[in-house]
Design a protein around this motif. Structure first.
Motif, mmCIF file in Angstrom:
data_model
loop_
_atom_site.group_PDB
_atom_site.id
_atom_site.type_symbol
_atom_site.label_atom_id
_atom_site.label_comp_id
_atom_site.label_asym_id
_atom_site.label_seq_id
_atom_site.Cartn_x
_atom_site.Cartn_y
_atom_site.Cartn_z
ATOM 1 N N UNK A 189 0.792 -1.232 0.000
ATOM 2 C CA UNK A 189 0.000 0.000 0.000
ATOM 3 C C UNK A 189 0.826 1.285 0.000
ATOM 4 N N UNK A 190 2.040 1.248 0.550
ATOM 5 C CA UNK A 190 2.921 2.433 0.587
ATOM 6 C C UNK A 190 2.270 3.643 1.254
ATOM 7 N N UNK A 191 1.429 3.406 2.245
ATOM 8 C CA UNK A 191 0.871 4.521 3.017
ATOM 9 C C UNK A 191 1.947 5.074 3.944
ATOM 10 N N UNK A 192 1.874 6.359 4.240
ATOM 11 C CA UNK A 192 2.847 6.986 5.150
ATOM 12 C C UNK A 192 2.451 6.638 6.585
ATOM 13 N N UNK A 193 3.314 5.930 7.315
ATOM 14 C CA UNK A 193 2.920 5.356 8.616
ATOM 15 C C UNK A 193 2.611 6.383 9.691
ATOM 16 N N UNK A 194 3.190 7.591 9.578
ATOM 17 C CA UNK A 194 3.008 8.583 10.630
ATOM 18 C C UNK A 194 1.721 9.391 10.470
ATOM 19 N N UNK A 195 1.010 9.169 9.362
ATOM 20 C CA UNK A 195 -0.221 9.909 9.096
ATOM 21 C C UNK A 195 -1.435 8.984 9.181
ATOM 22 N N UNK A 196 -2.585 9.565 9.504
ATOM 23 C CA UNK A 196 -3.833 8.800 9.559
ATOM 24 C C UNK A 196 -4.296 8.452 8.144
ATOM 25 N N UNK A 197 -5.302 7.582 8.078
ATOM 26 C CA UNK A 197 -5.896 7.247 6.782
ATOM 27 C C UNK A 197 -6.387 8.516 6.077
ATOM 28 N N UNK A 198 -7.069 9.369 6.828
ATOM 29 C CA UNK A 198 -7.580 10.618 6.274
ATOM 30 C C UNK A 198 -6.450 11.483 5.728
ATOM 31 N N UNK A 199 -5.383 11.642 6.501
ATOM 32 C CA UNK A 199 -4.266 12.496 6.085
ATOM 33 C C UNK A 199 -3.537 11.923 4.870
ATOM 34 N N UNK A 200 -3.427 10.596 4.791
ATOM 35 C CA UNK A 200 -2.787 9.977 3.629
ATOM 36 C C UNK A 200 -3.528 10.308 2.342
ATOM 37 N N UNK A 201 -4.861 10.409 2.421
ATOM 38 C CA UNK A 201 -5.651 10.729 1.235
ATOM 39 C C UNK A 201 -5.643 12.230 0.952
ATOM 40 N N UNK A 202 -5.543 13.031 1.991
ATOM 41 C CA UNK A 202 -5.517 14.486 1.814
ATOM 42 C C UNK A 202 -4.225 14.974 1.158
ATOM 43 N N UNK A 258 -11.118 6.732 9.782
ATOM 44 C CA UNK A 258 -10.438 7.913 9.224
ATOM 45 C C UNK A 258 -9.229 8.352 10.042
ATOM 46 N N UNK A 259 -9.323 8.262 11.367
ATOM 47 C CA UNK A 259 -8.250 8.774 12.214
ATOM 48 C C UNK A 259 -7.199 7.713 12.559
ATOM 49 N N UNK A 260 -7.391 6.499 12.068
ATOM 50 C CA UNK A 260 -6.449 5.418 12.365
ATOM 51 C C UNK A 260 -5.222 5.507 11.465
#
Length: 226
Positions: free
Chosen positions: A96-109, A139-141
């Motif tokens: 997924x390459x999501x940024x670990x320090x950001x929430x799900x919401x922030x990754x999409x923003x 969203x905040x996870x």
């Protein structure tokens, strides 16, 4: 007639290993139209990732042309290709390459704010996408607090956050168990039907491939309908 959102015309790509030339694409033609979901099914090493990289303007072909929304891209400057890729093409990978320090919401923003959208508008659109994909409560996870399927659905939301016409996915369910893979694919199907998004998905999952609009494979350097 509807114009393709992505078109490859006589595309050539060759890799050299010492004195040996390995031809991956040798005149490949392919057209992807709005609302279509196309499965790219081929054995490992056949060149699926290379094809996706060329289609997504991450690599330049050695011959032929790649059109995005009707615009020829092969001879565009690197900056112009980057801008077109950012606005018109979304990517989803096996991891997924999501940024670990950001929430799900922030990754999409984040990609929306990088593209110039205000924080408030990016937040609204991200919440809408999360709700659409059944993740409003998450969203905040942060990524570590999400399941594998949830992480991949967030990655899909991030990939389409800027409203691209094309989504390219490289084994997006390859890391997931069959039940979770099916859930993620259903989310992708829902997005395609609701938005007219065109998707090209490299997959080994024959069951998922059969549910898509079309199936193609790579054969002797050509892109062939199955």
């Amino acid at each position: 007639m509807t114009r393709p959102v992505l078109q490859l015309e006589k595309v050539e790509r060759c890799y050299r290993q010492g004195e040996t030339a390995l031809s991956v694409l040798s005149g490949g033609d392919f057209a992807l139209f709005p609302g279509q979901s196309v499965a790219l099914v081929a054995p490992s090493g056949a060149g699926k990732s290379t094809l996706l990289h060329i289609a997504g303007l991450l690599e330049r072909p050695e011959g032929g042309e790649v059109y995005v929304d009707g615009a020829p891209t092969t001879h565009m400057s690197d900056d112009a290709r980057t801008a077109l890729r950012r606005n018109s093409i979304g990517f989803v990978y096996q991891f997924h390459h999501l940024l670990p320090e950001f929430s799900a919401l922030e990754n999409i923003m984040l990609p929306q704010m990088i593209a110039g959208l205000s924080r408030a508008k990016a937040r609204d659109r991200s919440l809408e996408l999360l709700d659409y994909l059944g993740l409003a409560a998450r969203a905040k996870h942060r990524p570590a607090e999400l399941s594998g399927g949830e992480q991949q659905r967030v990655a899909i939301a991030r990939a389409v956050a800027n409203g691209p016409g094309v989504l390219l996915a490289d084994e997006p369910t390859g890391n997931l168990d069959p039940h979770t893979a099916d859930h993620v694919f259903q989310a992708l199907e829902t997005l395609v039907k609701a938005t007219g998004l065109a998707t090209l998905v490299a997959t080994h999952n024959e069951g998922l491939a059969l549910r898509m609009t079309r199936r193609v494979t790579l054969k002797e350097g050509m892109i062939v309908e199955i």
